[in-house]
Scaffold this active site. Structure first.
Site, PDB file in Angstrom:
ATOM      1  N   HIS A   1      -9.746 -51.514 -26.840  1.00  0.00           N
ATOM      2  CA  HIS A   1      -8.549 -51.995 -27.495  1.00  0.00           C
ATOM      3  C   HIS A   1      -7.249 -50.990 -27.490  1.00  0.00           C
ATOM      4  O   HIS A   1      -7.811 -49.726 -27.387  1.00  0.00           O
ATOM      5  CB  HIS A   1      -9.067 -52.354 -28.982  1.00  0.00           C
TER       6      HIS A   1
ATOM      7  N   GLU B   1      -5.796 -49.718 -30.044  1.00  0.00           N
ATOM      8  CA  GLU B   1      -5.923 -48.424 -31.020  1.00  0.00           C
ATOM      9  C   GLU B   1      -7.103 -47.508 -30.423  1.00  0.00           C
ATOM     10  O   GLU B   1      -6.600 -46.530 -30.767  1.00  0.00           O
ATOM     11  CB  GLU B   1      -6.645 -49.183 -32.076  1.00  0.00           C
TER      12      GLU B   1
ATOM     13  N   CYS C   1     -11.962 -50.824 -34.375  1.00  0.00           N
ATOM     14  CA  CYS C   1     -10.805 -50.148 -34.518  1.00  0.00           C
ATOM     15  C   CYS C   1     -10.736 -49.582 -35.797  1.00  0.00           C
ATOM     16  O   CYS C   1     -10.273 -48.325 -36.283  1.00  0.00           O
ATOM     17  CB  CYS C   1      -9.786 -50.836 -33.920  1.00  0.00           C
TER      18      CYS C   1
END
Lengths: 159, 159
Positions: free
Chosen positions: B63, B65, B96
């Site tokens: 992801h 992040e 995250c």
């Protein structure tokens, strides 16, 4: 088997949790919180075997489970592992539990319970949350005593 | 600025969320769910700028992040970022949000709310859980309309 060398895929592991504990012990010797993780496929063959590397790599996401999921997915060329089992010496934290959901792992078998940092049987209990998109089978407390003794010894030595 | 080229640390970003949105748009063009993330230090200088790469990398943990936290920590040589702000176009998921706690980020500013996958204002509401070890300052809904439009357009095009 080292944490960096990928395991032999022809090998069927007799004791994946034993390997995860060996990796955790090796991590402790390098100053890492001793947690090890192994991912096996449906036939019991190892796809990844990793230990915690947060200190060594200066990476707060480098928990054993995250490294093992990344390694197994890279080996497969697939972001999902729906036939696989994750063996880990400590109850996964929310980050790792959520990564287990994203990877669609079939099964999670963990060692020591973690009342403070865990997110499976403690804390947010991620897999039990109504919004959770995938619920792996979970077995907690396997080789719990060995995993807990290892962690306790590590933190006692720090003091 | 590409998702792979590290941002110029001498630059003070006037609009980090604008950069995160640009990265999200570029990700959509490669078939990735359009989410972008930027990490700035206390002086507003960018440490990392990344987009979601789960499909490209066959990595369920990739992801925006997570990639930004890993990149910023690698740049600093430190697993913690207590003076830093994470700007991300979508409400973080549990993975995250937990990585944000592990990295001790000071502040999280996100764009679109995610009632299904989010873990800040929805789902397990990780930072509000009594057991959460670190609570970043949170601002939700910044540039919400642009981020939500981008995501909606991406998923409509898939159908």
């Amino acid at each position: 088997m080292s944490a960096t060398r990928p395991p032999d895929p022809a090998l069927v592991l007799a004791d994946p949790m034993g390997l995860a504990l060996d990796l955790a012990r090796a991590a402790a010797a390098t100053g890492e919180v001793p947690v090890g993780a192994v991912i096996t496929d449906a036939g019991g063959r190892p796809l990844a075997a990793c230990a915690n590397r947060t200190e060594t790599d200066h990476d707060p996401t480098a928990h054993a489970e995250i490294l093992a999921i990344r390694a197994a997915c890279a080996r497969r060329g697939d972001a999902r592992l729906p036939d696989c089992t994750l063996w880990v010496t400590l109850e996964p934290c929310p980050m790792c539990a959520s990564a287990i959901v994203h990877a669609r792992l079939a099964r999670v078998i963990f060692g020591a319970y973690d009342p403070k940092g865990g997110a499976v049987d403690h804390g947010v209990r991620l897999f039990a949350h109504p919004g959770c998109l995938h619920r792996p089978e979970v077995i907690g407390g396997m080789a719990e005593s060995a995993a807990a003794t290892l962690l306790r010894g590590f933190f006692q030595a720090l003091r």
